[in-house]
Design a protein around this motif. Structure first.
Motif, PDB file in Angstrom:
ATOM      1  N   UNK A   3       0.892  -1.153   0.000  1.00  0.00           N
ATOM      2  CA  UNK A   3       0.000   0.000   0.000  1.00  0.00           C
ATOM      3  C   UNK A   3       0.935   1.208   0.000  1.00  0.00           C
ATOM      4  N   UNK A   4       0.691   2.125  -0.898  1.00  0.00           N
ATOM      5  CA  UNK A   4       1.587   3.284  -1.021  1.00  0.00           C
ATOM      6  C   UNK A   4       0.846   4.530  -0.523  1.00  0.00           C
ATOM      7  N   UNK A   5       1.526   5.652  -0.385  1.00  0.00           N
ATOM      8  CA  UNK A   5       0.819   6.869   0.046  1.00  0.00           C
ATOM      9  C   UNK A   5      -0.312   7.251  -0.913  1.00  0.00           C
ATOM     10  N   UNK A   6      -0.198   6.853  -2.176  1.00  0.00           N
ATOM     11  CA  UNK A   6      -1.231   7.265  -3.145  1.00  0.00           C
ATOM     12  C   UNK A   6      -2.152   6.133  -3.558  1.00  0.00           C
ATOM     13  N   UNK A   7      -1.899   4.930  -3.130  1.00  0.00           N
ATOM     14  CA  UNK A   7      -2.797   3.851  -3.552  1.00  0.00           C
ATOM     15  C   UNK A   7      -2.268   2.462  -3.280  1.00  0.00           C
ATOM     16  N   UNK A   8      -2.379   1.600  -4.278  1.00  0.00           N
ATOM     17  CA  UNK A   8      -2.000   0.187  -4.114  1.00  0.00           C
ATOM     18  C   UNK A   8      -1.102  -0.202  -5.283  1.00  0.00           C
ATOM     19  N   UNK A   9       0.001  -0.865  -4.946  1.00  0.00           N
ATOM     20  CA  UNK A   9       0.878  -1.338  -6.023  1.00  0.00           C
ATOM     21  C   UNK A   9       0.841  -2.859  -6.072  1.00  0.00           C
ATOM     22  N   UNK A  10       0.473  -3.386  -7.241  1.00  0.00           N
ATOM     23  CA  UNK A  10       0.504  -4.840  -7.435  1.00  0.00           C
ATOM     24  C   UNK A  10       1.750  -5.174  -8.236  1.00  0.00           C
ATOM     25  N   UNK A  11       1.938  -6.468  -8.505  1.00  0.00           N
ATOM     26  CA  UNK A  11       3.120  -6.868  -9.284  1.00  0.00           C
ATOM     27  C   UNK A  11       3.030  -6.325 -10.713  1.00  0.00           C
ATOM     28  N   UNK A  12       1.816  -5.911 -11.132  1.00  0.00           N
ATOM     29  CA  UNK A  12       1.659  -5.447 -12.516  1.00  0.00           C
ATOM     30  C   UNK A  12       1.674  -3.929 -12.650  1.00  0.00           C
ATOM     31  N   UNK A  13       1.096  -3.215 -11.669  1.00  0.00           N
ATOM     32  CA  UNK A  13       1.002  -1.753 -11.831  1.00  0.00           C
ATOM     33  C   UNK A  13       0.693  -1.040 -10.520  1.00  0.00           C
ATOM     34  N   UNK A  14       0.855   0.274 -10.556  1.00  0.00           N
ATOM     35  CA  UNK A  14       0.501   1.089  -9.384  1.00  0.00           C
ATOM     36  C   UNK A  14      -0.852   1.739  -9.654  1.00  0.00           C
TER      37      UNK A  14
END
Ligand code: NAP
Length: 553
Positions: free
Chosen positions: A374-385
């Motif tokens: 989980x990033x400050x701006x959202x969610x990062x998966x193995x494919x994309x932010x």
């Protein structure tokens, strides 16, 4: 007076308050459906009792779960208390499956009607409960330092009340708004035009997703395992219907007493293979088109016990999903592949699958592209932010035992309940545990009430517990404790009741599974699968034999 002396004066005052211990015959922890009724019975029989509640008002589950779409899957008129004819006759349910605000209002009404509020204390989060052998009392310590002592301690702390967040890195770092569905804000959340993520597709996630799909800008659902969902078919209750329901309450509650789950839906006690295929399919169409849990609990009995029978119905439901989702690839993602229908709790839905036909709703299968952080701006998966304004965690609960683990219970010899239950709950009838005298775990792990239409189950547990207290009063007993052999026998019986049920192998809260809690990412025997009628008979037999399995002093 200097600032310092004011502060130390205040501290001394707080310490004084902390030293003043309030005492009651009985302390009940929790002012939800169970705690409210327990308090009613205790006061009715002249016990000096108080309820300690963490929230700022009554309601328990219905106080906390304020997320959009929250409602129960029990028919409203089977969910109300049955103990007061006057209450039954004066309360009008507005929908067949009432939404959370209405159920909360109902519980507030009950509390006001029976004048229970003066015996309740709010904002009391319990930290530790300690039994003192010499005085035969429990001391309840609150997180703010206050203490309350009692002869008998009762827990009414819920089965789904220890909410769990995923253990992804960065959960705390998100700069937008994020909430677990259980800790939903009290003021309305504005979704208009917002980019929203929902993690989790259990009964809660399914309700939230359906409710907000057309209110948000963009909705992205992060799904780990799909669930078998079926239509709820909710609708308003007309005045004439409510009048009819009121005239039939005896019949309705009698029906609930007959079924294993305490619902109006009970299994068809016939193998599906004894029924001609055409007839069976017609019956399934009827179930799929009818309101509530019939599709799950009113099906042929072998559907939940026999792999082959289960596979037949599972195919039927998979086709229903395919017919409702426009994109075949999305449909396949929404169809569970790792478990058959009904082996996990079936979420009941209202246009859930149709939500995925909307252009603003996107499904991310996190088995294909796992969430990395989980990033400050959202969610990062193995494919994309992904960027989001709001993240909704519909990630469930450390069920059944979690609410016990989040406070300490220190019993005889300093042993804690957490230690005793480290390998899974060990109880007698789900109502108590040896080594913990005078602790009555209403709706505790492995109690019959935990696996039923909740109010039906807890009314039984509360009434039985009340009679137990009256028995103690009559005989002058001040101490009660389950015996170790009785507890062993019950725990073995609970395990036996899992055998033969397909649900026993499925990873879900009903098997105590939670991937976010250390040690709970495995199947545990936490609920009673023997059914409400069998549990009721057992409780009656124990009482008839002078509460066998308990020792009194
Ligand atoms: P749940 O059924 O346990 O579902 C939790 C969801 O979150 C699952 O989809 C789970 O995926 C997912 N999840 C958990 N941890 C995750 C992680 N680290 N990463 C990604 N996904 C994760 O919880 P719930 O939906 O809150 O429902 C719990 C129970 O509450 C229900 O079964 C029901 O008894 C009760 N409830 C009742 C109603 C009603 O009466 N209508 C409504 C809501 C809830 P996995 O499946 O892969 O674990």
């Amino acid at each position: 007076m200097s600032d310092i002396s004011t502060v130390s004066g205040r501290r001394a005052e707080q310490a004084d308050q902390a030293d003043q211990i309030e005492h009651h015959d009985v302390v009940v922890i929790g002012a939800g459906v169970c705690g409210i009724f327990m308090l009613y019975r205790l006061l009715e029989h002249g016990f000096d009792a108080t309820v300690l509640e963490a929230g700022s008002d009554v309601g328990g589950t219905w106080y906390w779960n304020r997320y959009p779409g929250a409602r129960f899957d029990s028919e409203s008129y089977t969910y109300g208390y049955s103990f007061s004819e006057e209450l039954l006759q004066e309360w009008n349910w507005s929908e067949h499956f009432a939404p959370q605000p209405e159920t909360l209002r109902y519980l507030q009404h009950v509390v006001a009607k029976f004048d229970l509020r003066p015996h309740m204390q709010f904002g009391c989060r319990v930290a530790r409960n300690t039994y003192d052998e010499a005085s035969n009392t429990w001391t309840v310590e609150l997180q703010d330092g206050r203490r309350v002592s009692c002869r008998v301690l009762m827990t009414a702390i819920g089965l789904l009340s220890a909410a769990t967040l995923p253990r992804y890195p960065g959960v705390e770092s998100f700069a937008g708004r994020s909430f677990h569905t259980y800790n939903w804000p009290h003021e309305p959340v504005d979704f208009t035009g917002k980019r929203v993520a929902v993690i989790g597709t259990g009964a809660t996630g399914v309700q939230v997703i359906s409710a907000i799909a057309d209110r948000v800008g963009e909705l992205t659902v992060f799904q780990r395992r799909p669930n078998w969902c079926a239509p709820l078919h909710n609708r308003p209750i007309t005045e004439a219907e409510m009048a009819d329901i009121k005239s039939r309450y005896d019949e309705i509650f009698a029906r609930c007493r007959e079924t294993p789950g305490g619902f109006i839906h009970g299994p068809v006690r016939q193998s599906m293979f004894e029924v001609p295929e055409e007839e069976r399919l017609a019956f399934w169409e009827e179930l799929y088109a009818s309101p509530g849990f019939g599709v799950w609990l009113g099906n042929y009995i072998d559907m939940l016990m026999d792999e082959r029978a289960n596979a037949e119905f599972t195919r039927f439901i998979a086709d229903k999903i395919r017919a409702r989702v426009n994109d075949p690839e999305v449909a396949e993602k929404l169809i569970p592949k790792d478990h058959g229908f009904g082996t996990r709790r079936v979420p009941m839905e209202t246009r859930y699958f149709e939500a995925y036909n909307r252009d603003n709703v996107h499904l991310v299968d996190i088995n294909e592209t796992p969430i990395e952080e989980i990033t400050p701006t959202g969610i990062r998966t193995s494919a994309q932010a992904y960027e989001f304004d709001i993240i909704v965690y519909a990630t469930g609960f450390d069920a059944i035992t979690g609410s016990f683990d989040r406070m300490e219970f220190v019993g005889v010899g300093g042993r804690t309940l957490r230690e005793k239950w480290a390998e899974g709950p060990v109880t007698y009838l789900g109502l108590g545990a040896s080594g913990f005298p005078n602790l009555l775990t209403l709706a505790g792990p492995t109690a019959g009430s935990v696996s039923t239409n909740f109010p039906r189950g807890i009314e039984e547990a509360v009434d039985w517990t009340t009679r137990l207290l009256l028995f103690m009063r009559e005989h002058g007993y001040e101490r009660i404790e389950p015996t170790a052999p009785a507890e062993r026998e019950w725990t073995d019986h609970v395990k036996e009741m899992y055998a033969g049920l397909l649900l026993s192998n499925a990873r879900s809260w009903m098997t105590g599974y939670n991937s976010n809690v250390e040690g709970h990412d495995r199947v545990r025997h936490v609920i009673y699968n023997g059914g409400a009628p069998r549990f009721r008979k057992r409780l009656a037999r124990v009482a008839e034999h002078g509460y066998e399995g308990f020792s009194f002093a």
